[in-house]
Design a protein around this motif. Structure first.
Motif, mmCIF file in Angstrom:
data_model
loop_
_atom_site.group_PDB
_atom_site.id
_atom_site.type_symbol
_atom_site.label_atom_id
_atom_site.label_comp_id
_atom_site.label_asym_id
_atom_site.label_seq_id
_atom_site.Cartn_x
_atom_site.Cartn_y
_atom_site.Cartn_z
ATOM 1 N N UNK A 19 0.852 -1.182 0.000
ATOM 2 C CA UNK A 19 0.000 0.000 0.000
ATOM 3 C C UNK A 19 0.891 1.237 0.000
ATOM 4 N N UNK A 20 0.263 2.417 0.071
ATOM 5 C CA UNK A 20 1.061 3.650 0.146
ATOM 6 C C UNK A 20 1.943 3.665 1.384
ATOM 7 N N UNK A 21 1.450 3.083 2.468
ATOM 8 C CA UNK A 21 2.193 3.111 3.733
ATOM 9 C C UNK A 21 3.381 2.163 3.739
#
Length: 161
Positions: A19-21
């Protein structure tokens, strides 16, 4: 059950995704509960040593495992390769200040279910004899010459947790 175009199953269980994280990953219990959860890549200069001993106790769990991570020394019941040790419940855990364990080994000849001798070598040259079952420290060898020249900065004053 196939989907259009890709040929992959829709009911596939993912073990990791991004994910973006960051990256999320399914970890086995033994890796997830590793002491201090130090990322594996950052341990480059801290070698890990492992020692085994069989105590021949009546419960059938006679194998014991000792390993070090950095300045910490752990002692566990070892149940074999198919069953992970419960890393949240060590029999004995010692944290050393100033110096770190570099090697260790059990005395297999005198090991019993009530007592086992573990010899630990340290980065500053000291050697310590401990009993992780009784949680006591017996002797510290080679502390005079090194400690007087280093102002006792690297004393392996392990704390039992």
């Amino acid at each position: 059950m196939a989907t259009e175009g890709g040929g992959k199953e829709m009911n596939e269980i993912k073990t990791q995704f991004t994910t973006r994280e960051g990256l999320y990953k399914l970890l086995p219990h033994s890796e997830y509960s590793r002491p201090n959860r130090v990322p594996f890549n950052s341990q480059g200069s801290n070698p890990v040593r492992v020692s085994f001993v069989n105590l021949n106790d009546q419960s059938g769990n006679g194998d014991r495992l000792c390993f070090n991570v950095g300045r910490e020394l752990y002692f566990y019941i070892y149940k074999g390769v198919r069953k992970a040790a419960d890393l949240s419940k060590p029999i004995d855990k010692r944290i050393y200040k100033g110096t770190q364990p570099t090697c260790h080994d059990f005395n297999h000849l005198t090991a019993t279910a009530e007592s086992v001798s573990l010899l630990v070598g340290f980065s500053a040259g000291q050697v310590q004899l401990i009993d992780p079952i009784k949680k006591e420290t017996s002797k510290l060898f080679n502390e005079e010459g090194l400690l007087s020249s280093q102002n006792q900065a690297n004393s392996p004053g392990g704390t039992v947790v």
